[in-house]
Design a protein around this motif. Structure first.
Motif, PDB file in Angstrom:
ATOM      1  N   LEU A 247      45.932  21.553  58.935  1.00  0.00           N
ATOM      2  CA  LEU A 247      45.725  22.315  60.159  1.00  0.00           C
ATOM      3  C   LEU A 247      44.266  22.742  60.300  1.00  0.00           C
ATOM      4  O   LEU A 247      43.691  22.672  61.391  1.00  0.00           O
ATOM      5  CB  LEU A 247      46.631  23.552  60.181  1.00  0.00           C
ATOM      6  CG  LEU A 247      46.424  24.469  61.384  1.00  0.00           C
ATOM      7  CD1 LEU A 247      46.799  23.776  62.681  1.00  0.00           C
ATOM      8  CD2 LEU A 247      47.206  25.769  61.232  1.00  0.00           C
ATOM      9  N   LEU A 251      41.922  21.946  63.534  1.00  0.00           N
ATOM     10  CA  LEU A 251      41.321  22.999  64.362  1.00  0.00           C
ATOM     11  C   LEU A 251      39.818  22.770  64.507  1.00  0.00           C
ATOM     12  O   LEU A 251      39.255  22.887  65.595  1.00  0.00           O
ATOM     13  CB  LEU A 251      41.577  24.369  63.732  1.00  0.00           C
ATOM     14  CG  LEU A 251      43.023  24.862  63.771  1.00  0.00           C
ATOM     15  CD1 LEU A 251      43.178  26.126  62.911  1.00  0.00           C
ATOM     16  CD2 LEU A 251      43.463  25.158  65.200  1.00  0.00           C
ATOM     17  N   CYS A 278      51.706  19.547  64.481  1.00  0.00           N
ATOM     18  CA  CYS A 278      51.990  20.047  65.835  1.00  0.00           C
ATOM     19  C   CYS A 278      52.649  21.423  65.761  1.00  0.00           C
ATOM     20  O   CYS A 278      52.312  22.328  66.531  1.00  0.00           O
ATOM     21  CB  CYS A 278      52.910  19.083  66.577  1.00  0.00           C
ATOM     22  SG  CYS A 278      52.166  17.491  66.880  1.00  0.00           S
ATOM     23  N   LEU A 281      50.052  23.955  64.531  1.00  0.00           N
ATOM     24  CA  LEU A 281      49.053  24.237  65.566  1.00  0.00           C
ATOM     25  C   LEU A 281      49.617  25.226  66.587  1.00  0.00           C
ATOM     26  O   LEU A 281      48.937  26.179  67.001  1.00  0.00           O
ATOM     27  CB  LEU A 281      48.655  22.924  66.253  1.00  0.00           C
ATOM     28  CG  LEU A 281      47.702  23.034  67.445  1.00  0.00           C
ATOM     29  CD1 LEU A 281      46.367  23.641  67.025  1.00  0.00           C
ATOM     30  CD2 LEU A 281      47.478  21.654  68.074  1.00  0.00           C
ATOM     31  N   TRP A 284      49.685  28.653  65.119  1.00  0.00           N
ATOM     32  CA  TRP A 284      48.334  29.211  64.992  1.00  0.00           C
ATOM     33  C   TRP A 284      47.842  29.733  66.331  1.00  0.00           C
ATOM     34  O   TRP A 284      47.310  30.838  66.434  1.00  0.00           O
ATOM     35  CB  TRP A 284      47.383  28.141  64.445  1.00  0.00           C
ATOM     36  CG  TRP A 284      46.034  28.667  64.065  1.00  0.00           C
ATOM     37  CD1 TRP A 284      45.645  29.140  62.855  1.00  0.00           C
ATOM     38  CD2 TRP A 284      44.875  28.763  64.917  1.00  0.00           C
ATOM     39  NE1 TRP A 284      44.326  29.537  62.892  1.00  0.00           N
ATOM     40  CE2 TRP A 284      43.826  29.315  64.142  1.00  0.00           C
ATOM     41  CE3 TRP A 284      44.630  28.441  66.248  1.00  0.00           C
ATOM     42  CZ2 TRP A 284      42.551  29.547  64.668  1.00  0.00           C
ATOM     43  CZ3 TRP A 284      43.355  28.674  66.766  1.00  0.00           C
ATOM     44  CH2 TRP A 284      42.335  29.224  65.979  1.00  0.00           C
ATOM     45  N   TYR A 293      46.294  24.725  74.294  1.00  0.00           N
ATOM     46  CA  TYR A 293      45.438  23.997  73.344  1.00  0.00           C
ATOM     47  C   TYR A 293      44.095  23.660  73.995  1.00  0.00           C
ATOM     48  O   TYR A 293      43.043  23.735  73.360  1.00  0.00           O
ATOM     49  CB  TYR A 293      46.140  22.714  72.873  1.00  0.00           C
ATOM     50  CG  TYR A 293      45.207  21.768  72.143  1.00  0.00           C
ATOM     51  CD1 TYR A 293      44.850  21.996  70.824  1.00  0.00           C
ATOM     52  CD2 TYR A 293      44.650  20.666  72.797  1.00  0.00           C
ATOM     53  CE1 TYR A 293      43.968  21.151  70.159  1.00  0.00           C
ATOM     54  CE2 TYR A 293      43.774  19.817  72.144  1.00  0.00           C
ATOM     55  CZ  TYR A 293      43.425  20.053  70.830  1.00  0.00           C
ATOM     56  OH  TYR A 293      42.553  19.220  70.189  1.00  0.00           O
TER      57      TYR A 293
END
Lengths: 311, 255
Positions: A247, A251, A278, A281, A284, A293
């Motif tokens: 991750l 990012l 996925c 994300l 997060w 996103y």
């Protein structure tokens, strides 16, 4: 509610995570995963006009924080791809990005024309940067890049990504050449040309000597190229590839400017990783109170993640 | 049996995709001798492995590419591997405390029984950790086996591999390959797994190619047939060892 969807290249990607070209083959081995959970897209292994057996073994060797490969664009060729592979790919519920390459302008133009017309081809990715075939990768210079992209875009209206090599001093002029000739976006980057030597024999480990380095080792290189391209071309769709293994690295790739993020070597090791990323994300972004996103993309150019937050 | 849970959590597998999912495997028993270790792992789901199949294995510490390890046997949720204590993963298997967690996925590869003709009996030739799949085949399908020749470079304890004849290949002494060539006769087949040098010597010494199969090794990437990293070139074109092998008919190899 967090929205991972990405609308770029004339497509609606369910999320920004793609399988990048190569390690996942044509994606068919991973069909059970595609059918269970959404994934942004699948980039196929590079298809060439004629079948290619690929390079002699050994084709793979470990490297610190990664691996060196010399597969050599092994693929069944265009006719077999259209007849046998594409019909199966059409069944996968994802965006299909078809990677292709040819050794000359005529080949690129012919392939782009045929693939661009084929049902189930959503996006084309012109591989200008494989380090494991004869000759210099075309994207080592702007002129070759320009010529080949022009040939491809002359033959099709299907959105075309130009996949570029990181092995250049400045990627921006090469990217500019591709975009000026009609490329809809950029895939940055292919593997980094590398070498390993067997210590007991003193000879190169890979049969073809050189290979392409991938894995966590190349993340900073890929990030730099994506960052440079995003700064130069603020509106251009960019697929960031190289060293995304978790991750955190995903990012960083998004923050550098990648609209879509490709997973390469890591999917060889952990086939489920893209789907798991996925979920991670989404969690997060939710924790950071970022609702989309797309707000994260390129935030490193705009003062950091704080400017993404929506209350 | 005591199992201490590792730090990494296992992701919930997607339905129908067990083949592609890592599962936790805890080191439960180990016998070590002569630089080799027989390690027994408890896995979360039944492994259902057949002789000749392998698991992809990894640890948190690397390397980046997982490693294929042949099954010595598999029963329910217990699997055994024969490893030489070299390389990052194998050394960890040979040294880590019981209860240590590894991750495995698979099994992969064509079972030996499905790769060979059933009309003949075979001489099995194993060298080093290449003994593992052949001993498994011998136990599971004795009807296919005429005789075995298993060789190790170093002396091991008597009970290291129970009920298994082991030849210690000291310098100047006959090897497992020599022994196999001595007992082989026309009409028999031969299945070999071991160092490439051993396989080359066998190929040079055998008067026939028909019915001879070699288990080959190349650095493997995905293990499930996608990446084409573990290809060997045959007379019929490239062959992926992970999905089309690891056993390859000698007459396809052109050795």
């Amino acid at each position: 509610m967090v929205d991972l969807a990405v609308s770029r290249l004339g497509q609606s990607f369910a999320n920004p995570v793609l399988l990048s070209s190569g390690p996942a083959g044509f994606g068919l081995e991973l069909a059970p995963l595609f059918r269970s959970k959404p994934l942004g897209g699948l980039t196929t292994k590079t298809v060439t006009p004629s079948p290619r057996q690929g390079n002699p073994p050994p084709r793979l060797v470990d490297a610190p924080a990664g691996a060196l490969n010399s597969i050599g664009l092994a693929n069944p060729g265009l006719d077999e791809f259209l007849a046998q592979v594409l019909p199966e790919l059409r069944e996968l519920p994802t965006v299909r990005l078809i990677s292709f390459a040819a050794s000359d302008v005529q080949g690129v133009e012919a392939m782009a024309g045929v693939l661009g017309e084929a049902a189930g081809v959503d996006v084309l990715e012109l591989n200008l940067s494989c380090p494991n075939v004869e000759g210099r990768p075309p994207s080592w210079d702007s002129a070759s890049t320009r010529e080949l992209v022009r040939a491809a875009t002359r033959a099709t209206c299907t959105p075309l990504l130009a996949k570029l090599s990181p092995d250049v001093t400045d990627v921006v002029p090469v990217a500019a050449a591709a975009l000026e000739e009609g490329a809809a976006g950029l895939t940055l980057v292919n593997t980094v040309r590398g070498l390993r030597i067997q210590r007991d024999t003193g000879r190169p480990t890979l049969a073809r000597m050189w290979g392409g380095l991938s894995g966590a080792a190349i993340l900073p290189i890929a990030l730099a190229r994506v960052f440079e391209a995003r700064r130069a071309f603020p509106e251009v769709p960019i697929v960031g590839v190289g060293g995304v293994t978790d991750l955190g690295s995903l990012l960083e790739m998004a923050m550098a400017g990648a609209d879509l993020v490709g997973i390469g070597l890591a999917v060889m090791c952990d086939p489920e990783l893209p789907w798991r990323l996925c979920v991670e994300l989404k969690q997060w972004l939710c924790r950071r109170r970022i609702s989309r996103y797309s707000q994260l993309v390129g935030c490193a150019h705009r003062g950091g993640v704080d400017v993404c937050r929506t209350c | 049996m005591s199992i201490s849970k590792g730090r990494r959590r296992t992701a919930t597998p997607v339905a129908g995709s067990f083949f592609l999912c890592w599962q936790a495997a805890y080191l439960d028993r180990r016998r070590q001798s002569g630089g080799y270790a027989v390690v027994e792992l408890i896995v979360e789901r039944e492994a259902r492995g057949q002789p000749g199949q392998f698991l992809m294995a990894r640890t948190e510490c690397g390397p980046a590419l997982p490693r294929p390890l042949s099954l010595l046997w598999a029963e329910g949720k217990r699997v055994a591997l024969l490893v030489k204590d070299e390389g990052q993963l194998r050394a960890r298997m040979a040294e880590a405390p019981l209860g240590t967690r590894f991750d495995v996925r698979g099994p992969y590869g064509v079972p030996y029984r499905d790769a060979v003709e059933h009309s003949r009996r075979y001489v099995l030739v194993g060298g080093g950790s290449g003994i593992a799949p052949l001993r498994f085949l011998w136990q599971r399908h004795p009807e296919l086996v005429e005789s075995v020749a298993f060789g190790l470079r170093h002396t091991v304890d008597e009970n290291f591999l129970p009920d298994t004849p082991l030849l210690i290949e000291e310098l100047g002494q006959p090897t497992a390959g020599d022994q196999a060539l001595h007992v082989w006769r026309p009409g028999l087949g031969l299945i070999a797994c071991g160092p490439r040098e051993m396989l080359r010597q066998l190929a040079a010494g055998l008067p026939e190619r028909k019915g001879v199969y070699f288990a080959l090794e190349e650095r493997m990437g995905c293990g499930y047939g996608a990446c084409q990293g573990c290809v060997v070139m045959t007379r019929d074109g490239p062959l992926r060892l992970c999905t089309d092998g690891p056993l390859v008919a000698l007459d396809r190899l052109g050795w």
